[in-house]
Design a protein around this motif. Structure first.
Motif, PDB file in Angstrom:
ATOM      1  N   CYS A  99       0.603  -0.970   0.082  1.00  0.00           N
ATOM      2  CA  CYS A  99      -0.124   0.409  -0.177  1.00  0.00           C
ATOM      3  C   CYS A  99       1.112   1.319  -0.516  1.00  0.00           C
ATOM      4  CB  CYS A  99      -0.986  -0.361   1.267  1.00  0.00           C
ATOM      5  SG  CYS A  99      -0.128   0.438   2.810  1.00  0.00           S
ATOM      6  N   PRO A 100       0.480   2.511  -0.349  1.00  0.00           N
ATOM      7  CA  PRO A 100       0.840   3.608  -0.079  1.00  0.00           C
ATOM      8  C   PRO A 100       1.935   4.004   0.638  1.00  0.00           C
ATOM      9  CG  PRO A 100      -0.996   3.839  -1.126  1.00  0.00           C
ATOM     10  CD  PRO A 100      -1.165   2.476  -0.907  1.00  0.00           C
ATOM     11  N   CYS A 101       1.230   3.924   2.004  1.00  0.00           N
ATOM     12  CA  CYS A 101       1.842   4.127   3.190  1.00  0.00           C
ATOM     13  C   CYS A 101       2.746   3.204   3.400  1.00  0.00           C
ATOM     14  CB  CYS A 101       1.234   4.115   4.201  1.00  0.00           C
ATOM     15  SG  CYS A 101      -0.589   4.978   4.182  1.00  0.00           S
ATOM     16  N   CYS A 102       2.550   1.748   2.882  1.00  0.00           N
ATOM     17  CA  CYS A 102       3.827   1.407   3.874  1.00  0.00           C
ATOM     18  C   CYS A 102       5.394   1.142   2.951  1.00  0.00           C
ATOM     19  CB  CYS A 102       3.264  -0.760   3.845  1.00  0.00           C
ATOM     20  SG  CYS A 102       2.241  -1.170   5.192  1.00  0.00           S
ATOM     21  N   THR A 103       4.942   1.186   0.856  1.00  0.00           N
ATOM     22  CA  THR A 103       6.135   1.719   0.335  1.00  0.00           C
ATOM     23  C   THR A 103       6.304   2.634   0.839  1.00  0.00           C
ATOM     24  OG1 THR A 103       4.733   0.057  -1.231  1.00  0.00           O
ATOM     25  CG2 THR A 103       6.149   1.922  -2.427  1.00  0.00           C
ATOM     26  N   ALA A 104       6.100   3.551   1.305  1.00  0.00           N
ATOM     27  CA  ALA A 104       7.374   5.666   2.053  1.00  0.00           C
ATOM     28  C   ALA A 104       7.439   4.942   2.821  1.00  0.00           C
ATOM     29  CB  ALA A 104       5.462   6.666   2.042  1.00  0.00           C
ATOM     30  N   ALA A 105       7.162   3.907   3.599  1.00  0.00           N
ATOM     31  CA  ALA A 105       7.816   4.068   5.145  1.00  0.00           C
ATOM     32  C   ALA A 105       8.848   3.349   4.249  1.00  0.00           C
ATOM     33  CB  ALA A 105       6.667   3.452   6.093  1.00  0.00           C
ATOM     34  N   ASN A 106       8.912   2.130   3.455  1.00  0.00           N
ATOM     35  CA  ASN A 106       9.968   1.210   3.863  1.00  0.00           C
ATOM     36  C   ASN A 106      11.170   2.391   2.923  1.00  0.00           C
ATOM     37  OD1 ASN A 106      11.331  -1.249   3.230  1.00  0.00           O
ATOM     38  ND2 ASN A 106      10.783  -1.071   0.645  1.00  0.00           N
ATOM     39  N   THR A 107      10.525   3.137   1.969  1.00  0.00           N
ATOM     40  CA  THR A 107      11.550   3.395   0.920  1.00  0.00           C
ATOM     41  C   THR A 107      12.259   4.705   2.360  1.00  0.00           C
ATOM     42  OG1 THR A 107       9.969   3.688  -0.680  1.00  0.00           O
ATOM     43  CG2 THR A 107      11.366   5.450  -1.130  1.00  0.00           C
ATOM     44  N   ALA A 108      11.785   5.652   3.120  1.00  0.00           N
ATOM     45  CA  ALA A 108      11.946   6.141   3.842  1.00  0.00           C
ATOM     46  C   ALA A 108      13.039   5.345   4.999  1.00  0.00           C
ATOM     47  CB  ALA A 108      10.801   6.775   5.207  1.00  0.00           C
ATOM     48  N   SER A 109      13.135   4.924   5.147  1.00  0.00           N
ATOM     49  CA  SER A 109      13.610   3.673   5.914  1.00  0.00           C
ATOM     50  C   SER A 109      14.755   3.093   5.139  1.00  0.00           C
ATOM     51  CB  SER A 109      13.380   2.461   5.926  1.00  0.00           C
ATOM     52  OG  SER A 109      13.980   1.388   6.746  1.00  0.00           O
ATOM     53  N   CYS A 110      15.020   2.949   3.752  1.00  0.00           N
ATOM     54  CA  CYS A 110      16.176   3.151   3.005  1.00  0.00           C
ATOM     55  C   CYS A 110      16.485   3.507   2.260  1.00  0.00           C
ATOM     56  CB  CYS A 110      16.079   1.783   1.661  1.00  0.00           C
ATOM     57  SG  CYS A 110      14.893  -0.083   2.019  1.00  0.00           S
ATOM     58  N   THR A 111      16.324   4.641   2.225  1.00  0.00           N
ATOM     59  CA  THR A 111      16.502   5.572   1.700  1.00  0.00           C
ATOM     60  C   THR A 111      18.296   6.677   2.526  1.00  0.00           C
ATOM     61  OG1 THR A 111      15.181   6.743   0.798  1.00  0.00           O
ATOM     62  CG2 THR A 111      16.518   8.444   0.994  1.00  0.00           C
ATOM     63  N   PRO A 112      18.921   6.757   3.343  1.00  0.00           N
ATOM     64  CA  PRO A 112      19.590   6.485   3.823  1.00  0.00           C
ATOM     65  C   PRO A 112      21.384   5.967   3.573  1.00  0.00           C
ATOM     66  CG  PRO A 112      17.786   7.244   5.941  1.00  0.00           C
ATOM     67  CD  PRO A 112      17.809   6.461   4.522  1.00  0.00           C
ATOM     68  N   ARG A 113      20.630   4.394   3.947  1.00  0.00           N
ATOM     69  CA  ARG A 113      21.250   3.511   3.824  1.00  0.00           C
ATOM     70  C   ARG A 113      22.057   2.642   2.037  1.00  0.00           C
ATOM     71  NH1 ARG A 113      18.167  -0.430   5.457  1.00  0.00           N
ATOM     72  NH2 ARG A 113      17.578  -1.003   3.917  1.00  0.00           N
ATOM     73  N   VAL A 114      21.194   3.531   1.214  1.00  0.00           N
ATOM     74  CA  VAL A 114      21.238   3.237  -0.043  1.00  0.00           C
ATOM     75  C   VAL A 114      22.221   4.770  -0.320  1.00  0.00           C
ATOM     76  CG1 VAL A 114      20.270   3.864  -2.455  1.00  0.00           C
ATOM     77  CG2 VAL A 114      18.941   2.144  -0.906  1.00  0.00           C
ATOM     78  N   ALA A 115      22.278   5.982   0.223  1.00  0.00           N
ATOM     79  CA  ALA A 115      22.795   7.108  -0.342  1.00  0.00           C
ATOM     80  C   ALA A 115      24.169   6.684   0.620  1.00  0.00           C
ATOM     81  CB  ALA A 115      22.140   8.246   0.636  1.00  0.00           C
TER      82      ALA A 115
END
Length: 92
Positions: free
Chosen positions: A67-83
Motif C-alpha cells: 500500500c502507499p503508506c507501507c511503500t513510503a515507510a520502506n523507502t524512507a527507511s532505505c534511503t539513508p542506507r542507499v545514499a
C-alpha cells in the motif's frame, strides 16, 4: 590477498571473538526457508486496511504489503542506507 580468519579480523578491530558456535550451513538454509515460508503465508493472508501496522517498513517487508503508506515507510527507511552505499562507491 590472503584469507583472513574471522576471529583474527575481530581481534584486530579491538573486539572479542564470539564464543557462540557457528550455525551449520544446513541449519542456516533451513532457517532461511522457514522465514521465507512464513513471509509468504503472511503476504497471502494480507492485512485489513484499518490494521495499525500499516505505514511501517516491517509491514512492507514481513507482510508484503505494498500500500502507499507501507511503500513510503520502506523507502524512507532505505534511503539513508542507499545514499551511504552510493557515497562509498563513489569515493572508491
Amino acid at each position: 590477498m590472503p584469507a583472513v580468519e574471522w576471529d583474527d579480523l575481530v581481534v584486530s578491530l579491538g573486539l572479542a571473538p564470539s564464543t557462540r558456535p557457528a550455525v551449520p550451513p544446513e541449519q542456516r538454509a533451513a532457517n532461511t526457508a522457514r522465514v521465507r515460508r512464513q513471509r509468504a503465508a503472511r503476504a497471502a493472508r494480507g492485512l485489513p486496511a484499518d490494521d495499525p501496522r500499516h505505514g511501517k517498513p516491517s509491514t512492507y517487508t514481513n507482510w508484503g504489503c505494498r500500500c502507499p503508506c507501507c511503500t513510503a515507510a520502506n523507502t524512507a527507511s532505505c534511503t539513508p542506507r542507499v545514499a551511504a552505499s552510493r557515497a562509498r562507491k563513489a569515493a572508491a
